[in-house]
Scaffold this active site. Structure first.
Site, mmCIF file in Angstrom:
data_model
loop_
_atom_site.group_PDB
_atom_site.id
_atom_site.type_symbol
_atom_site.label_atom_id
_atom_site.label_comp_id
_atom_site.label_asym_id
_atom_site.label_seq_id
_atom_site.Cartn_x
_atom_site.Cartn_y
_atom_site.Cartn_z
ATOM 1 N N ARG A 51 0.853 -1.191 0.000
ATOM 2 C CA ARG A 51 0.000 0.000 0.000
ATOM 3 C C ARG A 51 0.883 1.233 0.000
ATOM 4 N NH1 ARG A 51 -5.064 2.082 3.610
ATOM 5 N NH2 ARG A 51 -6.047 0.558 2.245
ATOM 6 N N HIS A 96 -7.604 0.626 -6.125
ATOM 7 C CA HIS A 96 -7.790 -0.095 -4.853
ATOM 8 C C HIS A 96 -8.546 -1.393 -5.161
ATOM 9 C CE1 HIS A 96 -7.885 -0.882 -0.717
ATOM 10 N NE2 HIS A 96 -8.733 0.027 -0.281
ATOM 11 N N ASP A 154 -16.961 7.967 -1.136
ATOM 12 C CA ASP A 154 -15.645 7.832 -0.493
ATOM 13 C C ASP A 154 -15.290 9.202 0.063
ATOM 14 O OD1 ASP A 154 -13.079 7.013 0.252
ATOM 15 O OD2 ASP A 154 -12.259 7.039 -1.779
ATOM 16 N N ARG A 169 -13.896 -7.373 3.323
ATOM 17 C CA ARG A 169 -12.496 -7.150 2.943
ATOM 18 C C ARG A 169 -11.667 -8.383 3.283
ATOM 19 N NH1 ARG A 169 -10.111 -2.454 2.514
ATOM 20 N NH2 ARG A 169 -8.735 -3.688 1.204
#
Ligand code: CP
Ligand code: NVA
Length: 327
Positions: free
Chosen positions: A106, A133, A229, A315
């Protein structure tokens, strides 16, 4: 055709076919069911995984760690290595490739994950860059499958807000691949790169997707899911004032949900979210600009429409699927 992802990296969903994405979603669903049933298969037994974070994280780091532990793998968390400072990316990749079976990265540049994949010889997973992402999209689509009573290629997904950030780009790519109706709703200045949009419109022709953009929040009409977001992504903190000015009309509110005309519309957000004043940044923004919530109202965030915590849980299941499939 059977899908085989062994040895593959996940740098962007651009590299994946609809069949491969569906395969990962099916695998994530199965792994989630197995975890709930207490079935432990330890499919990554003895594997070693390194997690490199040049930006902060809660979900992504924890998802990788828990997924690895569940499957019997070991992880190293690396946030202050020599990489890029005293040692080139190429040399670092060559070293890590000798120690580890897989690398998560990341950080800022997409080029970094590409170089790690090129030189390490092991699967590299993009845990977020300025541009994309991809692991987040898998969790989002699994959540849509679970909460919307139709197949993905019959759903309308409206992304409202900063449509040119990593989430805007990646949701558009994922939607185009999966044959969805995607509407990016944002001020023109925050539309994504035109070249990427054209490319996705071409993909859409093959998959039956529709890719559209609008400056009008009313374009949420008929949405099955509204996604937003943060207005200011990691690394862009200098842009708060401009984004607040541009994006305030695009805040996701109950009125916006009503504009969909769909009483069952779901609300999604990759998180973290500024929906109240319970964060230091949220309070700083309140003191400077007088706003108590940014991209989504607290009312929507806590409403029955909001599936953000199911999405967050997913996730872990989807990242587990990515590691199991590629290792
Ligand atoms: N959604 C997401 O990537 O969250 P983190 O930044 O907490 O990892
Ligand atoms: N666009 C956000 C996503 C966080 C998960 C950022 O890059 O900060």
């Amino acid at each position: 055709m059977p899908v085989n992802l062994k040895g593959r990296s996940l740098l962007t969903l651009l590299d994946f076919t609809p069949e491969e994405i569906n395969y990962l979603l099916d695998l994530a669903r199965d792994l989630k069911n197995k975890k709930r049933a207490g079935i432990k298969e330890k499919q990554l037994d003895g594997k070693n995984i390194v997690l490199i974070f040049d930006k902060t994280s809660t979900r992504t780091r924890c998802a990788f760690e828990v997924a690895a532990f569940d499957e019997g793998a070991h992880v190293t968390f690396l946030s202050n290595s020599q990489m890029g400072k005293k040692e080139s990316l190429e040399d670092t990749a060559k070293v890590l490739g000798r120690f580890y079976d897989g690398i998560e990265y990341r950080g800022f540049k997409q080029e970094t994950v590409e170089l790690l994949a090129k030189h390490s010889g092991v699967p590299v997973w993009n845990g977020l860059t300025d541009m994309y992402h991809p692991t987040q999209i898998l969790a989002d689509f699994l959540t849509m499958r679970e909460h919307i009573n139709k197949p993905l290629n019959k759903t309308k997904l409206c992304y409202v807000g900063d449509a040119r950030n990593n989430m805007g780009n990646s949701l558009m790519i994922g939607a185009a691949k999966m044959g969805m109706h995607f509407v990016g709703i944002a001020p023109k200045q925050l539309f994504p790169n035109q070249e990427l949009v054209e490319k996705m419109k071409k993909t859409a022709k093959e998959t039956g997707a529709v890719i559209e953009f609008s400056e009008d929040p009313k374009a949420v009409a008929g949405a099955d899911a509204i996604y937003t977001d943060v207005w200011v992504s990691m690394g862009e903190e200098a842009h708060f004032e401009e984004r607040i000015r541009l994006l305030t009309p695009y805040r996701v509110t109950m009125d916006m949900l009503k504009m969909t005309g769909n009483p069952d519309v779901i609300f999604l957000h990759c998180l973290p979210s500024f929906h109240d004043l319970e964060t230091t940044v949220g309070r700083e923004i309140y003191e400077k600009y007088g706003i108590t919530e940014m991209e989504v109202s607290d009312e929507v965030f806590r409403s029955k429409h909001s599936k953000v915590f199911d999405e967050a849980e997913n996730r872990m299941h989807t990242i587990k699927a990515v590691m199991v499939a590629t290792l």
